[in-house]
Design an enzyme around this catalytic site. Structure first.
Site, short mmCIF file in Angstrom:
data_model
loop_
_atom_site.label_atom_id
_atom_site.label_comp_id
_atom_site.label_asym_id
_atom_site.label_seq_id
_atom_site.Cartn_x
_atom_site.Cartn_y
_atom_site.Cartn_z
N GLU A 157 0.83 -1.20 0.00
CA GLU A 157 0.00 0.00 0.00
C GLU A 157 0.87 1.26 0.00
O GLU A 157 0.62 2.21 -0.75
CB GLU A 157 -0.91 -0.01 1.23
CG GLU A 157 -1.89 1.15 1.30
CD GLU A 157 -2.82 1.06 2.49
OE1 GLU A 157 -3.49 2.07 2.79
OE2 GLU A 157 -2.90 -0.02 3.13
N GLY A 194 -7.25 2.81 9.55
CA GLY A 194 -6.75 1.69 10.32
C GLY A 194 -5.24 1.56 10.34
O GLY A 194 -4.68 0.88 11.20
N THR A 219 -1.18 3.45 8.89
CA THR A 219 -0.46 4.60 8.35
C THR A 219 0.82 4.11 7.70
O THR A 219 1.42 3.12 8.15
CB THR A 219 -0.17 5.64 9.44
OG1 THR A 219 0.44 6.79 8.84
CG2 THR A 219 0.75 5.10 10.51
N GLN A 220 1.26 4.79 6.62
CA GLN A 220 2.44 4.36 5.87
C GLN A 220 3.40 5.54 5.65
O GLN A 220 2.97 6.68 5.53
CB GLN A 220 2.05 3.80 4.49
CG GLN A 220 1.34 2.47 4.51
CD GLN A 220 -0.13 2.61 4.82
OE1 GLN A 220 -0.76 3.61 4.44
NE2 GLN A 220 -0.70 1.65 5.52
#
Length: 423
Positions: free
Chosen positions: A176, A207, A209-210
């Site tokens: 993602e 839900g 975080t990147q």
């Protein structure tokens, strides 16, 4: 007798010559016409020589399902050009139907109709349709998630679009982040040549975080955890990136933890949550994952900001890895980063220091309008600093770039199309 014969021969030769002249003239004027295309088959514009391809990506997030229908102009070499995007979103997310998976069908069919109306029928059978589920389904028990995915898979197979076994899946958090990085750098021009500078990407979902960026210093690659460094090919170029996804640290999941709904659930099954991050006089309701909570502020004797900061720091303690080398890099921040920044009115560039005490200092003035704003901004501030960004760091905030959504969907579509080429 000879004179009439000579006259007849002369007349015959004149007629023959006249006939030959006529045939020659007719042949010279009619021959080009035999090679002209009939009017309905002539190219009507230079667009007729262009090659187009479509891609359909479903983003099944924790708060909703979104469809992106992309139209690409394909190039012989290098990256394609994004000619058009159609976007539509519905709520709630797939995870809301965990106990009744058949109920998700109506929303998926509605979005498939959007795709059918956006793509000429001639292209339907060659257009891949893909659904990638993110944190909402990652957090579900495996069997419930599989039932939802099987339902979507059956709907895709019944559609006129190109669908395969891997068309419906739960997306790995790292993928993602990489896909979102591809999207941002494609839209900003960073992927159009091997020498173009790239930008970093910060995504804050509900839900998870990147963070993803291409390290500028070899030391970052050498000192980072091995599973945080990934290499991949895109548009004939190899990219090395630092990337990591934090499941459970998306804004909605973190909000529940900060309020006490995860770390210390109330006894007796009560859904009342009391938090120092809310104005002392506030009392209201908040729905998360199909549970409606009663949330209240508490009187702690200290200002809201200091009390909330202490709570958030405990929640994030040792859960985030600092990424070296990010302080001097350009970063785009989107999703909830963008949404909460808009709530306090910055322009397209802001810094961590914007997300600090002033907002919480005024929270008691209008807690009913934005009861969670202080909590969310304190969380964002601490999260960014835990990731390695100094308080004065500026970020470029964007929901769209060149009128295209800054999500992972475009990058994931490129990646899937590259996979189809290899097979």
């Amino acid at each position: 007798m000879k004179r009439p014969k000579l006259a007849g021969l002369f007349l015959f030769l004149c007629c023959l010559l006249t006939y030959l002249m006529f045939v020659k003239h007719h042949y010279s004027t009619s021959r080009p016409e035999a090679h002209r295309l009939p009017p309905h088959r002539r190219p009507i514009s230079s667009d007729a020589g262009r090659r187009f391809q479509f891609g359909i990506m479903f983003d099944a997030g924790s708060t909703g399902t979104r469809i992106h229908v992309f139209k690409f102009q394909m190039e012989d070499k290098g990256a394609p050009t994004l000619a058009h995007e159609t976007f539509r979103a519905i709520k709630p997310g797939l995870s809301a139907y965990a106990d009744e998976p058949q109920q998700c069908a109506a929303g998926i069919v509605e979005l498939l109709e959007v795709a059918k109306s956006s793509i000429p029928p001639l292209y339907w059978t060659s257009t891949p349709v893909v659904l990638k589920a993110t944190a909402g389904l990652r957090l579900l028990p495996g069997q419930k998630a599989d039932q939802l995915l099987d339902r979507v898979r059956a709907l895709f197979l019944a559609s006129p679009f190109l669908s395969a076994d891997d068309s419906v899946s739960i997306m790995d958090g790292t993928d993602e982040g990489i896909s979102a990085w591809i999207t941002v750098n494609f839209l900003t021009g960073g992927l159009h040549s091997a020498h173009s500078p790239t930008v970093g990407m910060l995504d804050l979902g509900g839900g998870s975080t990147q963070i993803t960026f291409s390290p500028q210093d070899e030391k970052t690659i050498q000192t980072s955890p091995i599973d945080h460094i990934r290499s991949f090919q895109m548009f004939s170029n190899t990219h090395v990136v630092y990337t990591h996804s934090y499941l459970g640290l998306g804004l909605m999941s973190a909000r529940l933890t900060i309020l006490g709904g995860v770390d210390a659930p109330p006894l007796g099954g009560s859904t009342e949550l009391v938090s120092p991050c809310l104005a002392p006089e506030y009392s209201g309701s908040w729905e998360h994952a199909d549970i409606t909570y009663t949330v209240k502020g508490q009187r702690t004797g200290e200002p809201v900001y200091e009390a909330c900061l202490s709570r958030v720091e405990k929640v994030l303690y040792q859960k985030v890895t600092e990424a070296s080398g990010v302080a001097n890099m350009d970063f785009y921040a989107f999703s909830f980063y963008y949404d909460r920044a808009v709530d306090i009115g910055p322009d397209h560039v802001t810094c961590v220091s914007v997300f600090l005490p002033a907002v919480c200092g005024g929270v008691s003035g209008s807690p009913q309008q934005s009861p969670f704003l202080c909590l969310d901004l304190v969380y964002i501030s601490v999260l960014l600093q835990e990731l390695g960004f100094p308080p004065q760091k500026q970020f470029r905030l964007a929901r769209t770039i060149n009128q295209v959504e800054t999500s992972w969907a475009l990058g994931a579509t490129f990646h899937y199309m590259e996979t189809l080429k290899m097979h």
